[in-house]
Design a protein around this motif. Structure first.
Motif, PDB file in Angstrom:
ATOM      1  N   VAL A 198      58.135 -19.728  11.503  1.00 16.87           N
ATOM      2  CA  VAL A 198      58.797 -20.896  10.923  1.00 16.87           C
ATOM      3  C   VAL A 198      58.000 -21.312   9.694  1.00 16.87           C
ATOM      4  O   VAL A 198      56.786 -21.535   9.786  1.00 16.87           O
ATOM      5  N   LYS A 199      58.668 -21.408   8.551  1.00 19.74           N
ATOM      6  CA  LYS A 199      58.001 -21.837   7.319  1.00 19.74           C
ATOM      7  C   LYS A 199      58.622 -23.142   6.852  1.00 19.74           C
ATOM      8  O   LYS A 199      59.801 -23.200   6.492  1.00 19.74           O
ATOM      9  N   LEU A 200      57.824 -24.205   6.880  1.00 19.73           N
ATOM     10  CA  LEU A 200      58.314 -25.508   6.454  1.00 19.73           C
ATOM     11  C   LEU A 200      58.426 -25.556   4.935  1.00 19.73           C
ATOM     12  O   LEU A 200      57.618 -24.971   4.219  1.00 19.73           O
ATOM     13  N   HIS A 201      59.432 -26.274   4.447  1.00 17.57           N
ATOM     14  CA  HIS A 201      59.679 -26.375   3.005  1.00 17.57           C
ATOM     15  C   HIS A 201      58.868 -27.520   2.410  1.00 17.57           C
ATOM     16  O   HIS A 201      58.724 -28.585   3.020  1.00 17.57           O
ATOM     17  N   GLY A 202      58.378 -27.306   1.198  1.00 17.53           N
ATOM     18  CA  GLY A 202      57.709 -28.375   0.470  1.00 17.53           C
ATOM     19  C   GLY A 202      56.200 -28.336   0.610  1.00 17.53           C
ATOM     20  O   GLY A 202      55.665 -27.918   1.646  1.00 17.53           O
ATOM     21  N   VAL A 203      55.515 -28.822  -0.417  1.00 13.46           N
ATOM     22  CA  VAL A 203      54.056 -28.929  -0.369  1.00 13.46           C
ATOM     23  C   VAL A 203      53.649 -29.947   0.690  1.00 13.46           C
ATOM     24  O   VAL A 203      52.677 -29.762   1.431  1.00 13.46           O
ATOM     25  N   PHE A 204      54.401 -31.029   0.768  1.00  9.80           N
ATOM     26  CA  PHE A 204      54.224 -32.034   1.820  1.00  9.80           C
ATOM     27  C   PHE A 204      55.509 -32.043   2.652  1.00  9.80           C
ATOM     28  O   PHE A 204      56.461 -32.770   2.330  1.00  9.80           O
ATOM     29  N   PRO A 205      55.585 -31.227   3.689  1.00 13.88           N
ATOM     30  CA  PRO A 205      56.862 -31.009   4.385  1.00 13.88           C
ATOM     31  C   PRO A 205      57.336 -32.177   5.233  1.00 13.88           C
ATOM     32  O   PRO A 205      58.506 -32.251   5.599  1.00 13.88           O
ATOM     33  N   TRP A 206      56.434 -33.110   5.567  1.00 14.96           N
ATOM     34  CA  TRP A 206      56.817 -34.216   6.441  1.00 14.96           C
ATOM     35  C   TRP A 206      57.366 -35.359   5.595  1.00 14.96           C
ATOM     36  O   TRP A 206      56.732 -35.810   4.665  1.00 14.96           O
ATOM     37  N   ARG A 207      58.544 -35.823   5.948  1.00 20.72           N
ATOM     38  CA  ARG A 207      59.167 -36.911   5.189  1.00 20.72           C
ATOM     39  C   ARG A 207      59.603 -38.014   6.153  1.00 20.72           C
ATOM     40  O   ARG A 207      59.776 -37.781   7.354  1.00 20.72           O
ATOM     41  N   THR A 208      59.786 -39.203   5.638  1.00 20.47           N
ATOM     42  CA  THR A 208      60.245 -40.318   6.466  1.00 20.47           C
ATOM     43  C   THR A 208      61.773 -40.279   6.577  1.00 20.47           C
ATOM     44  O   THR A 208      62.471 -40.252   5.565  1.00 20.47           O
ATOM     45  N   VAL A 209      62.256 -40.260   7.800  1.00 22.55           N
ATOM     46  CA  VAL A 209      63.700 -40.265   8.077  1.00 22.55           C
ATOM     47  C   VAL A 209      63.942 -41.253   9.208  1.00 22.55           C
ATOM     48  O   VAL A 209      63.154 -41.316  10.161  1.00 22.55           O
ATOM     49  N   LYS A 210      65.024 -42.011   9.119  1.00 23.60           N
ATOM     50  CA  LYS A 210      65.315 -42.990  10.162  1.00 23.60           C
ATOM     51  C   LYS A 210      66.335 -42.457  11.159  1.00 23.60           C
ATOM     52  O   LYS A 210      67.317 -41.814  10.797  1.00 23.60           O
TER      53      LYS A 210
END
Length: 287
Positions: A198-210
Protein backbone atom coordinates in the motif's frame (compact mmCIF):
# COMPACT_ATOMS: atom_id res chain seq x y z
CA UNK A 1 -27.31 -10.23 4.22
CA UNK A 2 -26.42 -13.50 5.92
CA UNK A 3 -26.43 -16.58 3.72
CA UNK A 4 -29.02 -19.29 4.36
CA UNK A 5 -26.15 -21.72 4.97
CA UNK A 6 -24.73 -19.56 7.77
CA UNK A 7 -27.98 -19.95 9.74
CA UNK A 8 -27.54 -23.71 9.97
CA UNK A 9 -23.76 -24.11 10.13
CA UNK A 10 -20.35 -22.75 9.11
CA UNK A 11 -20.03 -20.78 5.88
CA UNK A 12 -16.72 -19.48 4.48
CA UNK A 13 -18.58 -16.44 3.09
CA UNK A 14 -21.40 -15.90 5.62
CA UNK A 15 -22.50 -12.43 4.45
CA UNK A 16 -23.32 -11.91 0.77
CA UNK A 17 -24.88 -9.52 -1.70
CA UNK A 18 -28.19 -10.45 -3.42
CA UNK A 19 -26.26 -11.82 -6.43
CA UNK A 20 -24.42 -14.19 -4.01
CA UNK A 21 -21.05 -12.41 -4.24
CA UNK A 22 -19.14 -12.17 -0.97
CA UNK A 23 -19.69 -9.05 1.13
CA UNK A 24 -16.31 -8.66 2.85
CA UNK A 25 -15.79 -6.95 6.23
CA UNK A 26 -19.50 -6.77 7.15
CA UNK A 27 -20.47 -7.55 10.75
CA UNK A 28 -23.86 -7.27 12.49
CA UNK A 29 -23.53 -7.11 16.28
CA UNK A 30 -25.79 -5.27 18.71
CA UNK A 31 -25.84 -6.61 22.29
CA UNK A 32 -25.04 -9.91 20.57
CA UNK A 33 -24.45 -11.39 17.12
CA UNK A 34 -27.15 -11.20 14.45
CA UNK A 35 -27.63 -13.22 11.28
CA UNK A 36 -30.22 -11.82 8.88
CA UNK A 37 -31.45 -13.54 5.72
CA UNK A 38 -34.20 -13.19 3.13
CA UNK A 39 -33.17 -16.47 1.50
CA UNK A 40 -35.34 -18.87 3.54
CA UNK A 41 -38.89 -19.79 2.63
CA UNK A 42 -41.50 -19.87 5.41
CA UNK A 43 -41.23 -23.66 5.41
CA UNK A 44 -37.45 -23.58 5.73
CA UNK A 45 -37.69 -21.03 8.55
CA UNK A 46 -40.19 -23.25 10.37
CA UNK A 47 -37.83 -26.20 9.98
CA UNK A 48 -34.95 -24.13 11.37
CA UNK A 49 -36.92 -23.20 14.47
CA UNK A 50 -38.17 -26.74 14.98
CA UNK A 51 -34.59 -27.95 14.79
CA UNK A 52 -33.69 -25.42 17.52
CA UNK A 53 -36.55 -26.66 19.72
CA UNK A 54 -35.49 -30.28 19.21
CA UNK A 55 -31.89 -29.41 20.11
CA UNK A 56 -33.08 -27.84 23.38
CA UNK A 57 -35.06 -30.99 24.25
CA UNK A 58 -32.09 -33.26 23.44
CA UNK A 59 -29.77 -31.13 25.57
CA UNK A 60 -31.59 -32.25 28.74
CA UNK A 61 -29.65 -35.51 28.55
CA UNK A 62 -26.23 -33.87 28.30
CA UNK A 63 -23.81 -34.64 31.14
CA UNK A 64 -22.69 -31.09 31.91
CA UNK A 65 -24.79 -28.10 32.91
CA UNK A 66 -23.25 -25.76 30.32
CA UNK A 67 -24.48 -28.13 27.59
CA UNK A 68 -28.12 -27.92 28.70
CA UNK A 69 -30.59 -25.39 27.28
CA UNK A 70 -34.12 -24.34 28.08
CA UNK A 71 -36.81 -22.67 26.00
CA UNK A 72 -37.97 -19.18 26.94
CA UNK A 73 -41.60 -18.20 26.76
CA UNK A 74 -42.49 -16.13 23.67
CA UNK A 75 -45.90 -15.10 22.36
CA UNK A 76 -44.99 -15.03 18.67
CA UNK A 77 -45.65 -18.38 16.97
CA UNK A 78 -42.95 -17.57 14.41
CA UNK A 79 -40.22 -17.20 17.05
CA UNK A 80 -38.29 -19.46 19.41
CA UNK A 81 -36.02 -18.21 22.21
CA UNK A 82 -33.61 -20.18 24.39
CA UNK A 83 -30.97 -19.85 27.08
CA UNK A 84 -28.07 -21.81 28.54
CA UNK A 85 -26.01 -21.03 31.63
CA UNK A 86 -23.83 -18.57 29.71
CA UNK A 87 -25.71 -17.69 26.49
CA UNK A 88 -29.16 -16.79 25.23
CA UNK A 89 -30.67 -16.22 21.83
CA UNK A 90 -33.58 -16.57 19.46
CA UNK A 91 -34.74 -17.35 15.93
CA UNK A 92 -37.60 -15.45 14.37
CA UNK A 93 -39.28 -15.16 10.96
CA UNK A 94 -40.89 -11.82 10.16
CA UNK A 95 -42.24 -10.65 6.78
CA UNK A 96 -39.98 -12.93 4.76
CA UNK A 97 -36.87 -12.23 6.87
CA UNK A 98 -35.23 -14.87 9.07
CA UNK A 99 -33.21 -13.62 12.02
CA UNK A 100 -30.98 -15.42 14.49
CA UNK A 101 -29.47 -13.80 17.58
CA UNK A 102 -27.00 -15.12 20.15
CA UNK A 103 -25.45 -13.27 23.08
CA UNK A 104 -23.01 -14.07 25.86
CA UNK A 105 -23.76 -13.30 29.48
CA UNK A 106 -26.73 -10.98 29.10
CA UNK A 107 -29.94 -11.52 31.08
CA UNK A 108 -32.55 -13.62 29.30
CA UNK A 109 -35.02 -10.74 29.76
CA UNK A 110 -32.80 -8.53 27.63
CA UNK A 111 -32.78 -11.14 24.86
CA UNK A 112 -36.58 -11.19 24.97
CA UNK A 113 -36.70 -7.37 24.91
CA UNK A 114 -34.53 -7.34 21.77
CA UNK A 115 -36.83 -9.90 20.15
CA UNK A 116 -39.86 -7.82 21.09
CA UNK A 117 -38.39 -4.57 19.76
CA UNK A 118 -37.32 -6.05 16.43
CA UNK A 119 -39.08 -5.18 13.19
CA UNK A 120 -38.36 -5.63 9.51
CA UNK A 121 -37.07 -2.48 7.79
CA UNK A 122 -37.48 -1.72 4.11
CA UNK A 123 -34.41 -1.01 1.99
CA UNK A 124 -33.52 2.66 2.41
CA UNK A 125 -36.09 3.19 5.18
CA UNK A 126 -34.88 5.51 7.95
CA UNK A 127 -37.06 5.06 11.07
CA UNK A 128 -37.98 8.20 12.99
CA UNK A 129 -37.70 6.69 16.48
CA UNK A 130 -34.39 6.00 18.31
CA UNK A 131 -32.71 2.67 17.70
CA UNK A 132 -30.22 0.77 15.60
CA UNK A 133 -30.49 -0.12 11.92
CA UNK A 134 -29.15 -3.41 10.59
CA UNK A 135 -29.63 -4.65 7.02
CA UNK A 136 -33.36 -5.23 6.68
CA UNK A 137 -33.99 -4.74 10.41
CA UNK A 138 -34.63 -2.07 13.00
CA UNK A 139 -34.18 -2.53 16.76
CA UNK A 140 -36.03 0.16 18.65
CA UNK A 141 -33.98 1.28 21.63
CA UNK A 142 -33.99 4.53 23.60
CA UNK A 143 -31.26 3.64 26.08
CA UNK A 144 -27.58 2.67 26.04
CA UNK A 145 -26.45 -0.56 24.41
CA UNK A 146 -23.83 -2.89 25.90
CA UNK A 147 -22.23 -3.72 22.58
CA UNK A 148 -22.47 -2.26 19.07
CA UNK A 149 -20.22 -3.45 16.27
CA UNK A 150 -22.06 -2.77 13.03
CA UNK A 151 -20.22 -2.74 9.72
CA UNK A 152 -22.02 -2.81 6.38
CA UNK A 153 -20.49 -3.19 2.93
CA UNK A 154 -22.13 -1.60 -0.12
CA UNK A 155 -21.56 -1.73 -3.88
CA UNK A 156 -22.44 0.96 -6.39
CA UNK A 157 -24.82 -0.09 -9.16
CA UNK A 158 -23.22 2.34 -11.61
CA UNK A 159 -19.70 1.26 -10.63
CA UNK A 160 -19.61 -2.41 -9.56
CA UNK A 161 -15.85 -2.10 -9.04
CA UNK A 162 -16.41 0.29 -6.10
CA UNK A 163 -16.83 -1.22 -2.64
CA UNK A 164 -17.90 0.94 0.32
CA UNK A 165 -17.57 -0.17 3.94
CA UNK A 166 -18.88 1.86 6.87
CA UNK A 167 -18.22 0.77 10.46
CA UNK A 168 -19.75 1.97 13.75
CA UNK A 169 -18.03 0.56 16.85
CA UNK A 170 -19.17 1.45 20.36
CA UNK A 171 -16.26 2.46 22.59
CA UNK A 172 -15.86 0.10 25.55
CA UNK A 173 -13.63 0.39 28.62
CA UNK A 174 -11.57 -2.71 27.91
CA UNK A 175 -10.84 -2.19 24.21
CA UNK A 176 -7.63 -0.56 22.89
CA UNK A 177 -7.96 3.19 22.37
CA UNK A 178 -6.32 4.04 19.07
CA UNK A 179 -6.18 7.62 17.86
CA UNK A 180 -7.72 8.34 14.48
CA UNK A 181 -4.29 8.27 12.86
CA UNK A 182 -3.19 5.08 14.64
CA UNK A 183 -6.34 3.33 13.47
CA UNK A 184 -5.81 4.64 9.94
CA UNK A 185 -2.26 3.27 9.88
CA UNK A 186 -3.34 -0.06 11.41
CA UNK A 187 -6.00 -0.60 8.73
CA UNK A 188 -3.54 0.02 5.89
CA UNK A 189 -0.73 -2.06 7.36
CA UNK A 190 -2.54 -5.12 8.66
CA UNK A 191 -6.22 -5.08 9.62
CA UNK A 192 -7.91 -5.42 6.23
CA UNK A 193 -5.14 -7.16 4.29
CA UNK A 194 -6.05 -5.20 1.16
CA UNK A 195 -3.01 -6.17 -0.90
CA UNK A 196 0.69 -6.93 -1.14
CA UNK A 197 1.73 -3.30 -0.75
CA UNK A 198 0.00 0.00 0.00
CA UNK A 199 1.49 3.35 -1.03
CA UNK A 200 -0.10 6.42 0.51
CA UNK A 201 -0.42 9.51 -1.70
CA UNK A 202 1.20 12.82 -0.83
CA UNK A 203 4.27 13.97 1.08
CA UNK A 204 1.99 14.39 4.10
CA UNK A 205 -0.63 11.68 3.46
CA UNK A 206 -2.73 12.28 6.58
CA UNK A 207 -5.43 14.90 6.17
CA UNK A 208 -8.28 16.16 8.34
CA UNK A 209 -11.67 14.77 7.28
CA UNK A 210 -14.93 14.96 9.19
CA UNK A 211 -17.27 12.04 9.86
CA UNK A 212 -20.56 12.84 11.59
CA UNK A 213 -19.22 16.35 12.18
CA UNK A 214 -16.24 14.98 14.12
CA UNK A 215 -12.65 15.50 13.16
CA UNK A 216 -11.01 12.39 11.76
CA UNK A 217 -8.02 11.37 9.67
CA UNK A 218 -8.25 10.59 5.97
CA UNK A 219 -5.79 9.03 3.54
CA UNK A 220 -5.71 7.82 -0.07
CA UNK A 221 -3.57 4.98 -1.36
CA UNK A 222 -2.53 2.95 -4.36
CA UNK A 223 -2.91 -0.77 -3.62
CA UNK A 224 -0.83 -3.45 -5.29
CA UNK A 225 -2.74 -6.73 -5.17
CA UNK A 226 -1.11 -10.10 -4.69
CA UNK A 227 -1.41 -10.73 -8.45
CA UNK A 228 0.45 -7.40 -9.03
CA UNK A 229 -2.68 -5.62 -10.34
CA UNK A 230 -3.23 -2.05 -9.13
CA UNK A 231 -6.24 -0.55 -7.35
CA UNK A 232 -7.01 2.40 -5.06
CA UNK A 233 -8.44 2.96 -1.61
CA UNK A 234 -9.80 5.91 0.42
CA UNK A 235 -9.93 5.61 4.21
CA UNK A 236 -11.28 7.86 6.97
CA UNK A 237 -11.16 7.03 10.68
CA UNK A 238 -12.60 9.00 13.61
CA UNK A 239 -11.79 8.13 17.22
CA UNK A 240 -14.66 7.59 19.62
CA UNK A 241 -14.96 9.05 23.10
CA UNK A 242 -15.92 6.84 26.02
CA UNK A 243 -16.42 9.84 28.32
CA UNK A 244 -18.60 11.94 26.01
CA UNK A 245 -22.12 12.75 27.23
CA UNK A 246 -23.58 11.58 23.90
CA UNK A 247 -22.87 8.23 22.30
CA UNK A 248 -19.62 8.83 20.37
CA UNK A 249 -18.42 5.63 18.66
CA UNK A 250 -15.34 4.86 16.62
CA UNK A 251 -16.22 5.44 12.97
CA UNK A 252 -14.53 4.13 9.85
CA UNK A 253 -15.23 4.65 6.16
CA UNK A 254 -13.34 2.65 3.56
CA UNK A 255 -13.94 3.07 -0.19
CA UNK A 256 -12.04 0.73 -2.48
CA UNK A 257 -11.73 0.11 -6.19
CA UNK A 258 -11.47 -3.51 -7.28
CA UNK A 259 -11.03 -3.36 -11.06
CA UNK A 260 -11.49 -7.12 -11.42
CA UNK A 261 -15.14 -6.70 -10.31
CA UNK A 262 -16.03 -4.06 -12.94
CA UNK A 263 -18.31 -6.48 -14.86
CA UNK A 264 -17.16 -5.18 -18.25
CA UNK A 265 -17.51 -1.50 -17.34
CA UNK A 266 -14.58 0.89 -17.24
CA UNK A 267 -13.15 0.95 -13.69
CA UNK A 268 -13.20 4.32 -11.97
CA UNK A 269 -9.99 6.33 -11.99
CA UNK A 270 -8.02 7.26 -8.89
CA UNK A 271 -9.45 10.79 -8.95
CA UNK A 272 -13.01 9.48 -9.37
CA UNK A 273 -12.64 7.07 -6.45
CA UNK A 274 -11.25 9.77 -4.19
CA UNK A 275 -14.15 12.07 -5.09
CA UNK A 276 -16.67 9.31 -4.32
CA UNK A 277 -15.00 8.77 -0.95
CA UNK A 278 -15.03 12.47 -0.09
CA UNK A 279 -18.71 12.82 -0.99
CA UNK A 280 -19.71 9.82 1.10
CA UNK A 281 -17.65 11.01 4.09
CA UNK A 282 -19.35 14.41 3.94
CA UNK A 283 -22.81 12.77 3.92
CA UNK A 284 -22.37 10.65 7.06
CA UNK A 285 -24.31 11.85 10.10
CA UNK A 286 -26.06 10.34 13.08
CA UNK A 287 -29.82 10.58 12.61
Amino acid sequence: MSSAKSLTGPDDEPIRFPDNLNSPLSIFAFDGAFKISRSLSPGAADALMQHAKDAVVRSAGKPYEYQRFKLLSVEDANSVAWKSPDKSGFYTFKDGTTVSFIADLIPEQKTLEILGSLRVRGDGEVPSMPGVCLPGLFIERDGPDALRNVGVTFRLREHPDVLIFFHDLKVLKDQPRLTSRQKNEFVWTSEFGVGKTVKLHGVFPWRTVKLDGREGVGSFATITRRDNSTDYGYLVTAQGDLDAAADTPDLLLYVERNASASQGKSPVTADELEKIGEEIAASIKRR
